[in-house]
Design an enzyme around this catalytic site. Structure first.
Site, PDB file in Angstrom:
ATOM      1  N   GLU A  97       0.805  -1.229   0.000  1.00 24.76           N
ATOM      2  CA  GLU A  97       0.000   0.000   0.000  1.00 24.76           C
ATOM      3  C   GLU A  97       0.838   1.279   0.000  1.00 24.76           C
ATOM      4  O   GLU A  97       0.616   2.193   0.797  1.00 24.76           O
ATOM      5  CB  GLU A  97      -0.964  -0.014   1.187  1.00 24.76           C
ATOM      6  CG  GLU A  97      -1.907  -1.205   1.163  1.00 24.76           C
ATOM      7  CD  GLU A  97      -2.809  -1.292   2.386  1.00 24.76           C
ATOM      8  OE1 GLU A  97      -2.713  -0.411   3.273  1.00 24.76           O
ATOM      9  OE2 GLU A  97      -3.600  -2.246   2.474  1.00 24.76           O
ATOM     10  N   GLU A 131      -6.195 -10.661  -1.342  1.00 22.47           N
ATOM     11  CA  GLU A 131      -6.938 -10.445  -0.096  1.00 22.47           C
ATOM     12  C   GLU A 131      -8.441 -10.361  -0.333  1.00 22.47           C
ATOM     13  O   GLU A 131      -9.141  -9.582   0.305  1.00 22.47           O
ATOM     14  CB  GLU A 131      -6.462  -9.154   0.594  1.00 22.47           C
ATOM     15  CG  GLU A 131      -4.976  -9.089   0.860  1.00 22.47           C
ATOM     16  CD  GLU A 131      -4.558  -7.843   1.639  1.00 22.47           C
ATOM     17  OE1 GLU A 131      -5.441  -7.145   2.181  1.00 22.47           O
ATOM     18  OE2 GLU A 131      -3.346  -7.576   1.697  1.00 22.47           O
TER      19      GLU A 131
END
Length: 367
Positions: free
Chosen positions: A160, A276
């Protein structure tokens, strides 16, 4: 939230409900073959996250996990806060147990994650500065990746790092790593990981890359530029991880844009992993039958698109059973009904989402 946005979401949800209703009974044909085998038959890997605490205490869940999954992802055991709780101490015990569990059940093991702005230990802010940050980062990666060298299928090396709202021309998130070390912290991390574990697949992992919204397009553009830059200077990045946290009734799928993005990533000679995936049902109807059908439709529609791309090698859900999902805490329903975002329900029974994922594997081109 503005009135027009709410109306737009309601319209999108209504369309999803109608679309799922039009499919009639096509989610109801259940095969008994576990997801890991259905994925393997097409040259894919299916797996999920879990925790040491859960797998070591819930024997029924652990058995179902081993049955369904070909790869285990530790949810928090390899993050800084757990594995590096003080400057000179590394806590490998939970991660080591999970490695042994995975290998005992014929599963691969993933590393998540070496560099992230979240889950940093308390000592980090008081100890790390611009003078010692590179040394501390290198020590962490060398120690952790080195400890698990040869046992890891893939590492989420950097997690991220992109956030266009922070306003940088390169799209980078304004994290402590960026502030203290500059943009090259990403290159430093990948090079250190490659040195510590030459066998692992090294992954850049991020979210918000697969929807039709404008902010998703900004993220895709920034991530692609980052990957192009890393490749251009010889930084050893091997794959892109796409988190695929979907919101039922909110996130929209633009299959054309998503396919084009996947092809652009693949053209950089990178593999792609869905790392995810889950479906937040916070804004979906309370009725379990209808809600499960919508969630299943999202899984199948999304995976049917991404699995057409040969560079996609794995599909990982962020959890296996509704019994253990982060969404119960972080995205609970206002009506307090239990959330149902994953392939198995809280009683470990296979849901329509399980069947939808399996059908997507069955229909995927063989790698």
């Amino acid at each position: 939230m503005g009135t027009s946005i709410v109306a737009d979401e309601l319209s999108h949800l209504s369309n999803q409900i109608q679309e799922i209703s039009d499919r009639k009974g096509d989610f109801t044909v259940i095969r008994n073959t576990p997801l890991r085998k259905r994925a393997t038959a097409k040259g894919l890997i299916y797996g999920a996250t879990s925790q040491h605490r859960i797998l070591s205490s819930d024997k029924k869940f652990a058995a179902r996990f081993a049955q369904e999954c070909a790869i285990l992802v530790p949810e928090g055991e390899l993050k800084w806060r757990t594995i590096h709780p003080s400057p000179n101490y590394f806590n490998f015990k939970p991660g080591d147990w999970m490695v042994e569990f995975a290998h005992a059940h014929g599963m691969l093991f993933r590393g998540h994650t070496l560099v992230w702005h979240g889950s940093l230990p308390r000592w980090f802010a008081d100890t790390v500065n611009s003078r010692n940050v590179e040394q501390i980062l290198l020590k962490h990666i060398t120690t952790v990746a080195g400890h698990y060298a040869g046992k890891i299928h893939s590492w989420d090396v950097v997690n991220e790092a992109i956030h266009p709202p922070h306003g940088r021309t390169d799209g980078l998130r304004n994290t402590p790593w960026l502030q203290l070390l500059g943009p090259n912290y990403i290159d430093i991390a990948f090079r250190a990981a490659a040195k510590a574990d030459p066998q692992a697949l090294l992954v850049y992992n991020d979210f918000g890359l697969d929807g039709a919204a404008y902010q998703d397009e900004l993220r895709r553009t920034a991530v692609l530029k980052l990957l192009e830059r890393l490749k251009s200077v010889g930084t050893p990045v091997h794959a892109l991880g796409i988190q695929a946290h979907w919101w039922g009734g909110v996130t929209r799928l633009d299959s054309g844009k998503l396919k084009a993005f996947l092809r652009d990533v693949a053209d950089l000679d990178l593999k792609i992993m869905i790392t995810e995936m889950d479906v937040t049902d916070k804004k979906l109807p309370k009725d379990v039958i209808l809600r499960d059908r919508i969630v299943a439709g999202i899984y199948e529609d999304y995976l049917s698109v991404v699995l057409d791309e040969p560079a996609v090698i794995a599909v990982l859900t962020w959890g296996l059973s509704d019994r253990y999902t982060w969404l119960s805490k972080y995205q609970p329903r206002k009506d307090r009904a239990p959330v149902r975002p994953l392939p198995l329900d809280a009683q470990l029974n296979r849901k329509l989402a399980w069947n939808a994922i399996g059908r997507a594997f069955d229909n995927a081109p063989k790698r």
